[in-house]
Scaffold this motif. Structure first.
Motif, PDB file in Angstrom:
ATOM      1  N   PRO A  94       5.062  54.733  -2.360  1.00 20.46           N
ATOM      2  CA  PRO A  94       5.638  54.069  -1.095  1.00 20.46           C
ATOM      3  C   PRO A  94       5.415  54.506   0.385  1.00 20.46           C
ATOM      4  CG  PRO A  94       7.021  56.059  -2.195  1.00 20.46           C
ATOM      5  CD  PRO A  94       5.725  55.851  -2.930  1.00 20.46           C
ATOM      6  N   ASP A  95       5.819  53.882   1.315  1.00 16.02           N
ATOM      7  CA  ASP A  95       5.491  54.153   2.695  1.00 16.02           C
ATOM      8  C   ASP A  95       6.893  55.041   3.123  1.00 16.02           C
ATOM      9  OD1 ASP A  95       3.419  52.466   3.496  1.00 16.02           O
ATOM     10  OD2 ASP A  95       4.852  50.981   2.578  1.00 16.02           O
ATOM     11  N   ALA A  96       8.146  54.722   2.387  1.00 13.57           N
ATOM     12  CA  ALA A  96       9.212  55.640   2.770  1.00 13.57           C
ATOM     13  C   ALA A  96       9.988  56.089   1.426  1.00 13.57           C
ATOM     14  CB  ALA A  96      10.214  54.921   3.543  1.00 13.57           C
ATOM     15  N   ILE A  97      10.514  57.333   1.319  1.00 14.30           N
ATOM     16  CA  ILE A  97      11.241  57.921  -0.036  1.00 14.30           C
ATOM     17  C   ILE A  97      12.703  58.234   0.778  1.00 14.30           C
ATOM     18  CG2 ILE A  97      11.329  59.638  -1.456  1.00 14.30           C
ATOM     19  CD1 ILE A  97       8.506  60.034  -1.078  1.00 14.30           C
ATOM     20  N   TRP A  98      13.585  57.297  -0.131  1.00 14.57           N
ATOM     21  CA  TRP A  98      15.123  57.682   0.098  1.00 14.57           C
ATOM     22  C   TRP A  98      15.505  58.580  -0.989  1.00 14.57           C
ATOM     23  CZ3 TRP A  98      16.992  51.964   1.015  1.00 14.57           C
ATOM     24  CH2 TRP A  98      16.421  51.359   1.940  1.00 14.57           C
ATOM     25  N   ASP A  99      16.321  59.605  -0.883  1.00 20.46           N
ATOM     26  CA  ASP A  99      16.869  60.566  -1.853  1.00 20.46           C
ATOM     27  C   ASP A  99      18.396  60.391  -1.688  1.00 20.46           C
ATOM     28  OD1 ASP A  99      14.585  61.522  -2.703  1.00 20.46           O
ATOM     29  OD2 ASP A  99      14.442  63.218  -1.121  1.00 20.46           O
ATOM     30  N   LEU A 100      19.076  60.110  -2.883  1.00 23.03           N
ATOM     31  CA  LEU A 100      20.503  60.234  -2.833  1.00 23.03           C
ATOM     32  C   LEU A 100      20.733  61.183  -3.895  1.00 23.03           C
ATOM     33  CD1 LEU A 100      23.182  58.758  -2.389  1.00 23.03           C
ATOM     34  CD2 LEU A 100      22.570  57.193  -4.502  1.00 23.03           C
ATOM     35  N   THR A 101      21.617  62.154  -3.410  1.00 25.70           N
ATOM     36  CA  THR A 101      22.131  63.540  -3.937  1.00 25.70           C
ATOM     37  C   THR A 101      23.722  63.330  -3.872  1.00 25.70           C
ATOM     38  OG1 THR A 101      21.704  64.586  -1.823  1.00 25.70           O
ATOM     39  CG2 THR A 101      19.824  64.347  -3.660  1.00 25.70           C
ATOM     40  N   LYS A 102      24.217  64.361  -4.594  1.00 26.75           N
ATOM     41  CA  LYS A 102      25.471  64.666  -4.455  1.00 26.75           C
ATOM     42  C   LYS A 102      25.563  66.314  -4.787  1.00 26.75           C
ATOM     43  CE  LYS A 102      26.426  64.413  -9.454  1.00 26.75           C
ATOM     44  NZ  LYS A 102      27.285  63.609 -10.485  1.00 26.75           N
ATOM     45  N   ASP A 103      26.671  66.978  -4.155  1.00 23.56           N
ATOM     46  CA  ASP A 103      26.870  68.614  -4.303  1.00 23.56           C
ATOM     47  C   ASP A 103      28.029  68.671  -5.435  1.00 23.56           C
ATOM     48  OD1 ASP A 103      29.451  67.739  -3.221  1.00 23.56           O
ATOM     49  OD2 ASP A 103      28.951  68.370  -1.154  1.00 23.56           O
ATOM     50  N   GLU A 104      28.314  69.878  -5.449  1.00 21.88           N
ATOM     51  CA  GLU A 104      29.295  70.417  -6.605  1.00 21.88           C
ATOM     52  C   GLU A 104      30.694  69.597  -6.383  1.00 21.88           C
ATOM     53  OE1 GLU A 104      29.283  74.506  -6.792  1.00 21.88           O
ATOM     54  OE2 GLU A 104      27.248  74.457  -7.704  1.00 21.88           O
ATOM     55  N   GLN A 105      31.074  69.476  -5.160  1.00 20.49           N
ATOM     56  CA  GLN A 105      32.161  68.678  -4.786  1.00 20.49           C
ATOM     57  C   GLN A 105      32.157  67.163  -5.037  1.00 20.49           C
ATOM     58  OE1 GLN A 105      31.037  71.079  -2.697  1.00 20.49           O
ATOM     59  NE2 GLN A 105      32.212  72.622  -3.983  1.00 20.49           N
ATOM     60  N   GLU A 106      31.072  66.728  -5.437  1.00 13.44           N
ATOM     61  CA  GLU A 106      30.705  65.134  -5.491  1.00 13.44           C
ATOM     62  C   GLU A 106      30.620  64.403  -4.420  1.00 13.44           C
ATOM     63  OE1 GLU A 106      30.210  63.676  -8.814  1.00 13.44           O
ATOM     64  OE2 GLU A 106      30.241  65.606  -9.367  1.00 13.44           O
ATOM     65  N   ARG A 107      30.340  65.110  -3.194  1.00 16.54           N
ATOM     66  CA  ARG A 107      29.977  64.466  -2.022  1.00 16.54           C
ATOM     67  C   ARG A 107      28.567  63.856  -2.169  1.00 16.54           C
ATOM     68  NH1 ARG A 107      32.857  68.908   0.493  1.00 16.54           N
ATOM     69  NH2 ARG A 107      31.011  70.008   0.480  1.00 16.54           N
ATOM     70  N   ARG A 108      28.539  62.689  -1.628  1.00 13.07           N
ATOM     71  CA  ARG A 108      27.204  61.962  -1.771  1.00 13.07           C
ATOM     72  C   ARG A 108      26.374  62.126  -0.320  1.00 13.07           C
ATOM     73  NH1 ARG A 108      30.245  61.554  -6.420  1.00 13.07           N
ATOM     74  NH2 ARG A 108      29.171  60.289  -7.856  1.00 13.07           N
ATOM     75  N   TYR A 109      25.105  62.278  -0.438  1.00  8.19           N
ATOM     76  CA  TYR A 109      24.309  62.591   0.504  1.00  8.19           C
ATOM     77  C   TYR A 109      23.079  61.402   0.617  1.00  8.19           C
ATOM     78  CZ  TYR A 109      26.877  66.658   1.407  1.00  8.19           C
ATOM     79  OH  TYR A 109      28.155  67.583   1.538  1.00  8.19           O
TER      80      TYR A 109
END
Length: 654
Positions: free
Chosen positions: A536-551
């Motif tokens: 890819p030319d760009a990599i998008w990362d979708l993550t979450k923390d222990e409180q289920e918040r998404r980033y």
């Protein structure tokens, strides 16, 4: 008489012959239905004397999902041992029609029956008959231009397949000689029985019915003894042909007595033809030749020593095979090789107008680029995907932050979601311009998207071009890997698939691809081989923390989005990007000094730079420099346009 008709019309252009045909043949009561690439069956264990007879519950699955894309292949019938096909070839000078006429004169006129051909209403076709119970194997070559199709020998490619040479569709014809309607096929019990005189004449226990006609195939072609009997045709080379025929018979599964009878029949045919000239063999030579082969056969277990003449001959044969294989591979590569690009001088390249860095999604996806969205398990990748669909289709800012250049049509290849659920989720987003996207329901059909197969690429490229698709979204990679039996941890298996996407992209004139994949490695990057990160030319990362918040965070060529929280509206399923995570105190303190350095640089060198170019031009830690650039942009002390930052100036950014 019983006919079976397809419910609905076949796929446009018969591009899915197996998918279209298999349900029809199942309804008609056929077993032995198998996929064929062109005329070649690639499945093992479903042809020949020891192969299994496929049943509807098996081949109907191939019609739906078929690993290897079987549902797109041609459809072939491997006949049961109660059926036989007479394949008459009467084109390009082949004498099948004349041979059939001679056989009917000797054995009686065949009853009218169903036939199959891709060559229209002429004599070239396969005629199908039932066999009386207990009939054994028949001669494979009743005469020049005619071959039998039996349970153990060959199979018949039939409607709705396309002939790989001519491109014509195979059709069924009725006993009256009229073409059947597409989707109408006979059942196995609809064929009349082959007359007893024909069964006797074609029995493998007897010599062929036509004088001078040899039954077996030699090197893939019938040995036409009639042609050998023409005046002047007999030469010293014919003795070699007959010796080769004897060797072929010796290694066949025919009884010894039958093979000797065939050889003696050939000798007799020569002897009976005074115009033939020199006769290479005499009566009794067939028996002698067989005894010679049996004696040679006892030596098959002996060891061939290096340096011997036999060893050198074997080496030469193997070398020839290797050269043939290498040349075949070279020609195959040449057929699929793309057009060679024009060489440009450095001056030409630098002077060319490529339109600058344009963005499909500002700061996230460059026009013409590829993006890989790597998502942690249950982090909401489908919700993020649907928000991207709405933005690309309606032209709204993605996540309320990133401007979108709406152009052309978006194609969504959904390999994971059931149709009903996907429809419900997309409806909640209230898309205003649904005509601007194509939805391809791929659940369970992953093998149909094979970017490594030139035929598959050509078919998909034609459809994508016709729909005006400019951006492809593939959700997601794992089902594709599973469909082709690929190991995501092996670069040698993953990389060809990714390169295939680039091939499809070019062939279809698609500009961007967004590929979704699962995250692994403790939630730090896309799961699998490192080549996934090279593509890819760009990599998008979708993550979450222990409180289920998404980033969401993103990086790549001209792409730099720090880890930022996502806010979710459960009613509309809309996502918006909140503020970035707070900058660490030590980093915030460092950026103040770095901001001064950046402004000083642009005061001396006002030409705009990408963020990475700024990081290379200013001494210090890259993270600190990029944070300083972001702060300067936020305070409007720097401006950004077309992926580059620089001093606020109408002259530069007008």
């Amino acid at each position: 008489m019983k006919y079976n008709k397809l419910n609905g019309s076949p796929s446009a252009g018969n591009q899915l012959p197996f998918a279209d045909g298999a349900p029809v043949y199942a309804e008609a009561g056929w077993a032995g239905v198998i996929p064929a690439k062109g005329k070649v069956v690639q499945l093992q264990g479903v042809t020949g004397g020891s192969g299994r007879q496929t049943q509807p519950d098996e081949y109907l699955k191939w019609a739906e999902t078929g690993p290897g894309g079987y549902y797109r292949q041609n459809i072939a019938l491997r006949l049961s041992d109660a059926l036989v096909g007479l394949d008459v070839d009467a084109y390009d000078g082949k004498p099948g029609a004349a041979t059939l006429e001679a056989l009917e004169a000797a054995q009686g006129v065949l009853p009218a029956t169903f036939s199959s051909t891709s060559r229209g209403p002429g004599p070239s076709r396969i005629f199908f008959y039932r066999l009386p119970a207990g009939t054994g194997r028949l001669n494979t070559l009743p005469g020049p231009g005619i071959e039998t199709i039996q349970h153990h020998h060959r199979y018949a490619v039939v409607w709705p397949s396309r002939h790989p040479g001519t491109g014509e569709t195979y059709r069924w014809f009725g006993p009256d000689g009229e073409r059947l309607e597409d989707g109408v096929v006979p059942s196995p019990e609809d064929f009349p029985e082959l007359p007893a005189a024909w069964v006797a004449a074609l029995s493998s226990e007897g010599v062929t019915a036509l004088s001078g006609t040899v039954v077996p195939v030699l090197d893939g072609e019938p040995l036409d003894v009639r042609a050998m009997l023409t005046p002047g045709a007999i030469t010293d080379g014919q003795d070699n042909k007959l010796a080769a025929l004897a060797w072929h018979l010796y290694h066949s599964d025919l009884p010894r007595s039958t093979c000797v009878d065939i050889l003696e029949g050939v000798v007799a045919a020569f002897a009976d033809n005074a115009a033939a000239g020199k006769v290479p063999w005499k009566p009794g030579d067939g028996e002698a030749k067989w005894e010679y082969l049996e004696a040679k056969g006892e030596q098959r277990g002996s060891v061939v020593l290096a340096g011997s003449d036999d060893f050198d001959r074997l080496v030469a044969v193997q070398q020839q095979r290797m050269r043939v294989n290498a040349e075949a591979a070279r020609r195959e590569r040449a057929e699929v090789r793309p057009e060679r690009p024009k060489m440009l001088t450095g001056a030409e390249f630098l002077a060319a107008d490529f339109g600058g860095v344009m963005w499909r999604v500002d700061g996230l996806l460059a026009q013409g680029g590829n993006a890989l969205l790597a998502a942690q398990a249950k982090a909401g990748k489908t919700t993020l995907r649907n928000n991207l669909i709405k933005s690309l289709v309606d032209g709204e800012p993605f996540l309320g932050r990133f401007e979108v250049a709406q152009d052309g049509v978006l194609a969504v290849f959904d390999l994971e979601m059931p149709d009903e659920m996907a429809q419900d989720w997309l409806r909640r987003l209230k898309i205003q311009h649904p005509e601007r996207f194509m939805y391809v329901p791929m659940l369970g059909r992953g093998a149909s998207l094979d970017p490594t197969d030139p035929d598959s690429v050509a078919e998909w490229a034609a459809d994508l071009k016709a729909a005006g698709v400019t951006t492809m979204l593939i959700d997601c990679l794992s089902p594709l890997l599973a469909a082709f039996g690929l190991d995501e941890d092996k670069p040698s298996q993953v990389r060809p698939l990714l390169e295939g996407f680039n091939t499809l992209k070019r062939a279809a004139s698609v500009q961007e691809i967004v590929l979704i994949h699962h995250m692994g490695h403790n939630g730090t990057r896309a799961r699998g081989a490192s080549s996934l990160l090279d593509w890819p030319d760009a990599i998008w990362d979708l993550t979450k923390d222990e409180q289920e918040r998404r980033y969401l965070s993103a990086r790549g060529r001209g792409v730099d989005v720090s880890k930022s929280a996502l806010e979710f509206d459960p009613q509309t399923k809309a996502l918006t990007l909140a503020d970035a995570e707070p900058v660490a105190p030590e980093l915030k303190q460092a950026t103040g000094t770095t901001e001064t350095k950046i402004l000083a640089h642009f005061e001396k060198h006002p030409e705009p730079l990408t963020r990475n170019e700024v990081a290379n031009a200013i001494p210090g830690r890259k993270a600190t420099i990029l944070a300083a650039v972001k702060a300067l942009l936020a305070s409007e002390r720097l401006a950004e346009d077309a992926g580059k930052v620089g001093p606020v100036s109408d002259a530069l950014f007008g």
